[in-house]
Design a protein around this motif. Structure first.
Motif, mmCIF file in Angstrom:
data_model
loop_
_atom_site.group_PDB
_atom_site.id
_atom_site.type_symbol
_atom_site.label_atom_id
_atom_site.label_comp_id
_atom_site.label_asym_id
_atom_site.label_seq_id
_atom_site.Cartn_x
_atom_site.Cartn_y
_atom_site.Cartn_z
ATOM 1 N N LEU A 1 6.960 0.935 23.924
ATOM 2 C CA LEU A 1 7.034 2.017 22.744
ATOM 3 C C LEU A 1 7.363 3.406 23.258
ATOM 4 C CD1 LEU A 1 5.241 1.399 19.502
ATOM 5 C CD2 LEU A 1 5.581 3.929 20.469
ATOM 6 N N ALA B 1 0.197 3.726 10.659
ATOM 7 C CA ALA B 1 -0.261 2.892 12.095
ATOM 8 C C ALA B 1 0.863 3.033 13.103
ATOM 9 C CB ALA B 1 -0.405 1.433 11.755
ATOM 10 N N ARG B 2 0.571 2.979 14.415
ATOM 11 C CA ARG B 2 1.547 3.402 15.332
ATOM 12 C C ARG B 2 2.565 1.949 15.457
ATOM 13 N NH1 ARG B 2 1.298 2.660 21.066
ATOM 14 N NH2 ARG B 2 2.213 4.297 22.185
ATOM 15 N N GLU B 3 2.254 0.825 15.364
ATOM 16 C CA GLU B 3 3.230 -0.114 15.582
ATOM 17 C C GLU B 3 2.689 -1.302 14.880
ATOM 18 O OE1 GLU B 3 1.535 -0.526 20.036
ATOM 19 O OE2 GLU B 3 3.280 -2.303 19.427
ATOM 20 N N GLN B 4 3.795 -2.183 14.897
ATOM 21 C CA GLN B 4 3.635 -3.593 14.120
ATOM 22 C C GLN B 4 3.260 -4.524 15.273
ATOM 23 O OE1 GLN B 4 6.915 -4.554 11.705
ATOM 24 N NE2 GLN B 4 7.032 -2.425 10.986
ATOM 25 N N PHE C 1 4.693 -7.379 7.076
ATOM 26 C CA PHE C 1 6.106 -7.389 6.975
ATOM 27 C C PHE C 1 6.674 -8.809 7.130
ATOM 28 C CE2 PHE C 1 6.535 -2.677 7.296
ATOM 29 C CZ PHE C 1 5.595 -2.478 7.857
ATOM 30 N N GLN D 1 11.066 1.124 20.117
ATOM 31 C CA GLN D 1 10.495 -0.073 20.697
ATOM 32 C C GLN D 1 11.392 -0.946 21.295
ATOM 33 O OE1 GLN D 1 7.252 -1.224 18.073
ATOM 34 N NE2 GLN D 1 6.157 -2.155 19.502
ATOM 35 N N GLY E 1 -1.489 -0.017 8.710
ATOM 36 C CA GLY E 1 -1.067 0.826 7.679
ATOM 37 C C GLY E 1 -0.034 1.360 7.536
ATOM 38 N N PRO E 2 0.458 2.270 6.429
ATOM 39 C CA PRO E 2 1.556 3.165 6.655
ATOM 40 C C PRO E 2 1.866 4.201 7.766
ATOM 41 C CG PRO E 2 0.664 3.061 4.639
ATOM 42 C CD PRO E 2 -0.152 2.628 5.241
ATOM 43 N N GLN F 1 7.358 7.095 21.869
ATOM 44 C CA GLN F 1 7.427 8.110 20.388
ATOM 45 C C GLN F 1 8.740 9.095 20.605
ATOM 46 O OE1 GLN F 1 5.278 7.531 18.353
ATOM 47 N NE2 GLN F 1 3.528 6.376 19.020
ATOM 48 N N LEU G 1 14.607 -7.497 7.928
ATOM 49 C CA LEU G 1 13.373 -7.331 7.048
ATOM 50 C C LEU G 1 13.687 -7.872 5.832
ATOM 51 C CD1 LEU G 1 10.670 -6.167 6.794
ATOM 52 C CD2 LEU G 1 11.617 -3.978 6.165
ATOM 53 N N TYR H 1 10.241 -10.930 8.123
ATOM 54 C CA TYR H 1 11.495 -11.016 8.644
ATOM 55 C C TYR H 1 12.064 -12.262 8.580
ATOM 56 C CZ TYR H 1 10.081 -6.327 10.733
ATOM 57 O OH TYR H 1 9.376 -5.113 10.938
ATOM 58 N N ASN I 1 6.927 2.768 7.958
ATOM 59 C CA ASN I 1 6.719 1.832 9.149
ATOM 60 C C ASN I 1 7.455 0.659 9.184
ATOM 61 O OD1 ASN I 1 5.404 0.708 7.221
ATOM 62 N ND2 ASN I 1 3.450 0.350 8.389
ATOM 63 N N SER J 1 0.344 -4.521 10.423
ATOM 64 C CA SER J 1 -0.061 -3.278 10.819
ATOM 65 C C SER J 1 -1.226 -2.798 10.147
ATOM 66 C CB SER J 1 1.238 -2.123 10.889
ATOM 67 O OG SER J 1 1.205 -1.836 9.588
ATOM 68 N N ARG K 1 11.881 3.077 14.385
ATOM 69 C CA ARG K 1 11.422 3.366 13.227
ATOM 70 C C ARG K 1 11.692 4.473 12.624
ATOM 71 N NH1 ARG K 1 4.693 3.696 13.213
ATOM 72 N NH2 ARG K 1 4.345 4.724 11.059
ATOM 73 N N LEU L 1 11.015 -1.000 10.662
ATOM 74 C CA LEU L 1 11.926 -1.131 11.754
ATOM 75 C C LEU L 1 13.206 -1.581 11.672
ATOM 76 C CD1 LEU L 1 9.289 -2.810 14.465
ATOM 77 C CD2 LEU L 1 9.722 -0.585 14.099
#
Lengths: 111, 116
Positions: free
Chosen positions: A49, B102-105, B34, A34, B99-100, A51, B46, B36, A97, B97, A93, A99
């Motif tokens: 982003l 999930a596509r992005e934060q 999260f 990302q 959940g674990p 993939q 993080l 940071y 999840n 996000s 990533r 980063l």
């Protein structure tokens, strides 16, 4: 341990130039990559982003490419404008999840 | 959609006091949040990952007794810096996000903490 490196650390260009920001990562096993923009004293704005199965993503004047096997990504900004001045962060990533961020490239576009 | 807010946006406190920073997801349920930390001209590091209703997972080198994280609801997580010292002065950013998998934060605007 995944490490992300961004080159150059800083870049100053005249308005209108096309430019390329580079990002490299040490472990090619990633879910996605990302690119973010951060203005001084502000949070992060997600730009693109990609993939792990994709090669590139485009949004307006921005194009990001991903070469997972070589651990590289580039962010191409066309026809730069003073409003593009900001810090650009690359993040990968690796799993779950979390980063992992690079140190960023500080971009200044001069009018 | 996917808006995350933080409060306060900046805070100044005296050494030895505690400071609480809130992170809220405004329009979605954030199963995972999260925290940071960002020092000047450096990247985001993080500190910890929190899942709603369970204890936070801290990254190596982060003192869990100093940085207390609570994620009691699907829209709110808090970070409390206890017995703050000048070296804790930094920019703290949260993200959320769904959940674990999930596509992005989605990132909050950050909180600037200055300890005098």
């Amino acid at each position: 341990k995944q490490e992300v490196t961004q080159i150059p650390a800083a870049l100053s260009v005249p308005e209108g130039e096309n430019l390329v920001l580079n990002c490299s990562f040490t472990d090619s096993a990633i879910y996605n990559l990302q690119w973010f923009r951060q203005d001084p004293g502000k949070g992060l704005t997600s730009l693109l982003l990609i993939q792990s199965s994709q090669r590139e993503q485009t949004s307006g004047r921005l194009n990001a490419s991903l070469d997972k096997s070589s651990g590289r990504s580039t962010l191409y900004i066309a026809a730069s404008q003073p409003g593009d001045s900001a810090t650009y962060l690359c993040a990968v990533r690796p799993d779950g999840n979390k980063l992992v961020f690079g140190a960023g490239t500080i971009l200044r576009v001069k009018s | 959609g996917a808006v995350v807010s933080q409060h306060p946006s900046w805070v100044i406190c005296k050494s030895g006091t505690s400071v609480k920073i809130e992170c809220r997801s405004l329009d979605f349920q954030a199963t995972t949040m999260f925290w940071y930390r960002q020092f000047p001209k450096q990247s985001l590091m993080l500190m910890a990952t929190s899942n709603e209703g369970s204890k936070a997972t801290y990254e190596q080198g982060v003192e869990k007794d100093k940085f207390l994280i609570n994620h009691a609801s699907l829209t709110l997580s808090t970070l409390t810096v206890t017995s703050a010292h000048p070296e804790d002065s930094s920019f703290y950013i949260c993200s959320a996000s769904g959940g674990p998998l999930a596509r992005e934060q989605y990132f909050g605007p950050g909180t600037r903490l200055t300890v005098t």
